[in-house]
Design a protein around this motif. Structure first.
Motif, PDB file in Angstrom:
ATOM      1  N   THR A   6       0.839  -1.203   0.000  1.00  0.00           N
ATOM      2  CA  THR A   6       0.000   0.000   0.000  1.00  0.00           C
ATOM      3  C   THR A   6       0.871   1.248   0.000  1.00  0.00           C
ATOM      4  O   THR A   6       0.598   2.206  -0.729  1.00  0.00           O
ATOM      5  CB  THR A   6      -0.938  -0.002   1.221  1.00  0.00           C
ATOM      6  N   TRP A   7       1.953   1.238   0.779  1.00  0.00           N
ATOM      7  CA  TRP A   7       2.876   2.372   0.794  1.00  0.00           C
ATOM      8  C   TRP A   7       3.436   2.618  -0.607  1.00  0.00           C
ATOM      9  O   TRP A   7       3.497   3.748  -1.071  1.00  0.00           O
ATOM     10  CB  TRP A   7       4.003   2.118   1.794  1.00  0.00           C
ATOM     11  N   LYS A   8       3.833   1.530  -1.288  1.00  0.00           N
ATOM     12  CA  LYS A   8       4.377   1.668  -2.641  1.00  0.00           C
ATOM     13  C   LYS A   8       3.321   2.228  -3.600  1.00  0.00           C
ATOM     14  O   LYS A   8       3.637   3.048  -4.454  1.00  0.00           O
ATOM     15  CB  LYS A   8       4.920   0.333  -3.157  1.00  0.00           C
ATOM     16  N   PHE A   9       2.079   1.801  -3.451  1.00  0.00           N
ATOM     17  CA  PHE A   9       1.006   2.320  -4.296  1.00  0.00           C
ATOM     18  C   PHE A   9       0.854   3.825  -4.102  1.00  0.00           C
ATOM     19  O   PHE A   9       0.770   4.574  -5.073  1.00  0.00           O
ATOM     20  CB  PHE A   9      -0.312   1.596  -3.991  1.00  0.00           C
ATOM     21  N   PHE A  10       0.812   4.278  -2.853  1.00  0.00           N
ATOM     22  CA  PHE A  10       0.647   5.705  -2.577  1.00  0.00           C
ATOM     23  C   PHE A  10       1.875   6.528  -2.979  1.00  0.00           C
ATOM     24  O   PHE A  10       1.772   7.732  -3.180  1.00  0.00           O
ATOM     25  CB  PHE A  10       0.322   5.945  -1.103  1.00  0.00           C
ATOM     26  N   ASN A  11       3.032   5.905  -3.089  1.00  0.00           N
ATOM     27  CA  ASN A  11       4.272   6.601  -3.444  1.00  0.00           C
ATOM     28  C   ASN A  11       4.759   6.290  -4.858  1.00  0.00           C
ATOM     29  O   ASN A  11       5.883   6.646  -5.204  1.00  0.00           O
ATOM     30  CB  ASN A  11       5.370   6.257  -2.434  1.00  0.00           C
ATOM     31  N   LYS A  12       3.927   5.654  -5.668  1.00  0.00           N
ATOM     32  CA  LYS A  12       4.383   5.214  -6.991  1.00  0.00           C
ATOM     33  C   LYS A  12       4.873   6.363  -7.862  1.00  0.00           C
ATOM     34  O   LYS A  12       5.793   6.190  -8.641  1.00  0.00           O
ATOM     35  CB  LYS A  12       3.301   4.409  -7.702  1.00  0.00           C
ATOM     36  N   ASN A  13       4.319   7.560  -7.699  1.00  0.00           N
ATOM     37  CA  ASN A  13       4.793   8.690  -8.500  1.00  0.00           C
ATOM     38  C   ASN A  13       6.139   9.226  -8.009  1.00  0.00           C
ATOM     39  O   ASN A  13       6.782  10.016  -8.694  1.00  0.00           O
ATOM     40  CB  ASN A  13       3.759   9.809  -8.520  1.00  0.00           C
ATOM     41  N   LYS A  14       6.596   8.787  -6.833  1.00  0.00           N
ATOM     42  CA  LYS A  14       7.900   9.194  -6.301  1.00  0.00           C
ATOM     43  C   LYS A  14       8.970   8.128  -6.505  1.00  0.00           C
ATOM     44  O   LYS A  14      10.153   8.409  -6.388  1.00  0.00           O
ATOM     45  CB  LYS A  14       7.781   9.512  -4.808  1.00  0.00           C
ATOM     46  N   LEU A  15       8.556   6.912  -6.761  1.00  0.00           N
ATOM     47  CA  LEU A  15       9.488   5.802  -7.007  1.00  0.00           C
ATOM     48  C   LEU A  15       9.701   5.721  -8.512  1.00  0.00           C
ATOM     49  O   LEU A  15       9.165   4.857  -9.185  1.00  0.00           O
ATOM     50  CB  LEU A  15       8.922   4.492  -6.458  1.00  0.00           C
ATOM     51  N   THR A  16      10.484   6.652  -9.029  1.00  0.00           N
ATOM     52  CA  THR A  16      10.482   6.904 -10.464  1.00  0.00           C
ATOM     53  C   THR A  16      11.678   6.359 -11.229  1.00  0.00           C
ATOM     54  O   THR A  16      11.765   6.586 -12.434  1.00  0.00           O
ATOM     55  CB  THR A  16      10.414   8.429 -10.711  1.00  0.00           C
ATOM     56  N   HIS A  17      12.602   5.685 -10.580  1.00  0.00           N
ATOM     57  CA  HIS A  17      13.783   5.209 -11.317  1.00  0.00           C
ATOM     58  C   HIS A  17      13.343   4.267 -12.424  1.00  0.00           C
ATOM     59  O   HIS A  17      12.527   3.365 -12.211  1.00  0.00           O
ATOM     60  CB  HIS A  17      14.761   4.498 -10.381  1.00  0.00           C
ATOM     61  N   ILE A  18      13.881   4.478 -13.603  1.00  0.00           N
ATOM     62  CA  ILE A  18      13.473   3.720 -14.787  1.00  0.00           C
ATOM     63  C   ILE A  18      13.661   2.207 -14.618  1.00  0.00           C
ATOM     64  O   ILE A  18      12.887   1.414 -15.136  1.00  0.00           O
ATOM     65  CB  ILE A  18      14.197   4.239 -16.049  1.00  0.00           C
ATOM     66  N   ALA A  19      14.678   1.806 -13.859  1.00  0.00           N
ATOM     67  CA  ALA A  19      14.923   0.371 -13.636  1.00  0.00           C
ATOM     68  C   ALA A  19      14.250  -0.140 -12.365  1.00  0.00           C
ATOM     69  O   ALA A  19      14.400  -1.306 -12.014  1.00  0.00           O
ATOM     70  CB  ALA A  19      16.424   0.106 -13.572  1.00  0.00           C
ATOM     71  N   GLY A  20      13.512   0.723 -11.663  1.00  0.00           N
ATOM     72  CA  GLY A  20      12.783   0.291 -10.475  1.00  0.00           C
ATOM     73  C   GLY A  20      13.638   0.099  -9.240  1.00  0.00           C
ATOM     74  O   GLY A  20      13.239  -0.604  -8.306  1.00  0.00           O
ATOM     75  N   TYR A  21      14.826   0.709  -9.195  1.00  0.00           N
ATOM     76  CA  TYR A  21      15.728   0.497  -8.061  1.00  0.00           C
ATOM     77  C   TYR A  21      15.125   0.938  -6.729  1.00  0.00           C
ATOM     78  O   TYR A  21      15.331   0.286  -5.717  1.00  0.00           O
ATOM     79  CB  TYR A  21      17.061   1.213  -8.274  1.00  0.00           C
ATOM     80  N   GLU A  22      14.411   2.044  -6.718  1.00  0.00           N
ATOM     81  CA  GLU A  22      13.849   2.526  -5.457  1.00  0.00           C
ATOM     82  C   GLU A  22      12.786   1.573  -4.920  1.00  0.00           C
ATOM     83  O   GLU A  22      12.750   1.265  -3.736  1.00  0.00           O
ATOM     84  CB  GLU A  22      13.299   3.938  -5.643  1.00  0.00           C
ATOM     85  N   GLU A  23      11.929   1.087  -5.799  1.00  0.00           N
ATOM     86  CA  GLU A  23      10.919   0.112  -5.377  1.00  0.00           C
ATOM     87  C   GLU A  23      11.583  -1.184  -4.915  1.00  0.00           C
ATOM     88  O   GLU A  23      11.172  -1.779  -3.911  1.00  0.00           O
ATOM     89  CB  GLU A  23       9.938  -0.165  -6.513  1.00  0.00           C
ATOM     90  N   LYS A  24      12.627  -1.595  -5.603  1.00  0.00           N
ATOM     91  CA  LYS A  24      13.347  -2.801  -5.201  1.00  0.00           C
ATOM     92  C   LYS A  24      14.036  -2.605  -3.846  1.00  0.00           C
ATOM     93  O   LYS A  24      14.114  -3.537  -3.055  1.00  0.00           O
ATOM     94  CB  LYS A  24      14.355  -3.202  -6.277  1.00  0.00           C
ATOM     95  N   PHE A  25      14.508  -1.393  -3.582  1.00  0.00           N
ATOM     96  CA  PHE A  25      15.113  -1.104  -2.281  1.00  0.00           C
ATOM     97  C   PHE A  25      14.085  -1.280  -1.166  1.00  0.00           C
ATOM     98  O   PHE A  25      14.390  -1.836  -0.110  1.00  0.00           O
ATOM     99  CB  PHE A  25      15.689   0.320  -2.265  1.00  0.00           C
ATOM    100  N   VAL A  26      12.879  -0.842  -1.404  1.00  0.00           N
ATOM    101  CA  VAL A  26      11.801  -1.042  -0.422  1.00  0.00           C
ATOM    102  C   VAL A  26      11.576  -2.535  -0.207  1.00  0.00           C
ATOM    103  O   VAL A  26      11.503  -3.005   0.930  1.00  0.00           O
ATOM    104  CB  VAL A  26      10.492  -0.347  -0.875  1.00  0.00           C
ATOM    105  N   ASP A  27      11.494  -3.291  -1.299  1.00  0.00           N
ATOM    106  CA  ASP A  27      11.222  -4.731  -1.197  1.00  0.00           C
ATOM    107  C   ASP A  27      12.366  -5.510  -0.557  1.00  0.00           C
ATOM    108  O   ASP A  27      12.129  -6.380   0.280  1.00  0.00           O
ATOM    109  CB  ASP A  27      10.936  -5.318  -2.587  1.00  0.00           C
ATOM    110  N   LEU A  28      13.604  -5.214  -0.966  1.00  0.00           N
ATOM    111  CA  LEU A  28      14.755  -6.002  -0.517  1.00  0.00           C
ATOM    112  C   LEU A  28      15.326  -5.558   0.821  1.00  0.00           C
ATOM    113  O   LEU A  28      15.929  -6.357   1.533  1.00  0.00           O
ATOM    114  CB  LEU A  28      15.876  -5.937  -1.566  1.00  0.00           C
ATOM    115  N   ILE A  29      15.171  -4.282   1.165  1.00  0.00           N
ATOM    116  CA  ILE A  29      15.837  -3.749   2.351  1.00  0.00           C
ATOM    117  C   ILE A  29      14.835  -3.252   3.386  1.00  0.00           C
ATOM    118  O   ILE A  29      14.704  -3.822   4.465  1.00  0.00           O
ATOM    119  CB  ILE A  29      16.807  -2.595   1.984  1.00  0.00           C
ATOM    120  N   LEU A  30      14.140  -2.171   3.064  1.00  0.00           N
ATOM    121  CA  LEU A  30      13.307  -1.509   4.076  1.00  0.00           C
ATOM    122  C   LEU A  30      12.227  -2.417   4.649  1.00  0.00           C
ATOM    123  O   LEU A  30      12.001  -2.429   5.862  1.00  0.00           O
ATOM    124  CB  LEU A  30      12.676  -0.240   3.496  1.00  0.00           C
TER     125      LEU A  30
END
Length: 116
Positions: A6-30
């Motif tokens: 849900t957090w990723k859904f609400f922040n999808k416009n801020k997780l903008t790296h073309i390769a998805g690194y920021e979203e992957k950081f959330v999944d793999l680390i945070l």
């Protein structure tokens, strides 16, 4: 309480790296750190650097009750290969250290190869 999807859904416009690194950081680390909740994480946190320039940091962990104040930045290899980008990275880091006392930096490669 939010879950990470849900957090990723609400922040999808801020997780903008073309390769998805920021979203992957959330999944793999945070999302793997039990002490951090989605409510503690601000994506693309705005701050002013020491020269008054408007800047953004990839993630900012903020929970005043738990005394969490931690800026986190993800970096690709291109920043180390380009003088202007590298110098800008150092200016941003120095400003973050002055403002918050510390900053965590992760390379995209380290995130994948050494997430723990």
């Amino acid at each position: 309480m939010l879950d990470w999807d849900t957090w990723k859904f609400f922040n999808k416009n801020k997780l903008t790296h073309i390769a998805g690194y920021e979203e992957k950081f959330v999944d793999l680390i945070l999302s793997k750190i039990p002490e951090i909740t989605p409510e503690d994480v601000i994506s693309q946190y705005h701050f002013l650097d020491r020269k008054g320039n408007s800047r953004f940091i990839d993630f900012f962990i903020l929970n005043k009750e738990k005394f969490y104040i931690l800026p986190i930045e993800l970096d690709g290899v291109w920043k180390s290969q380009n003088y202007e980008a590298f110098n800008d990275m150092l200016e941003r880091q120095n400003s973050l250290i002055e403002k918050f006392g510390t900053v965590l930096r992760f390379s995209n490669k380290k995130m994948f190869e050494e997430p723990n």
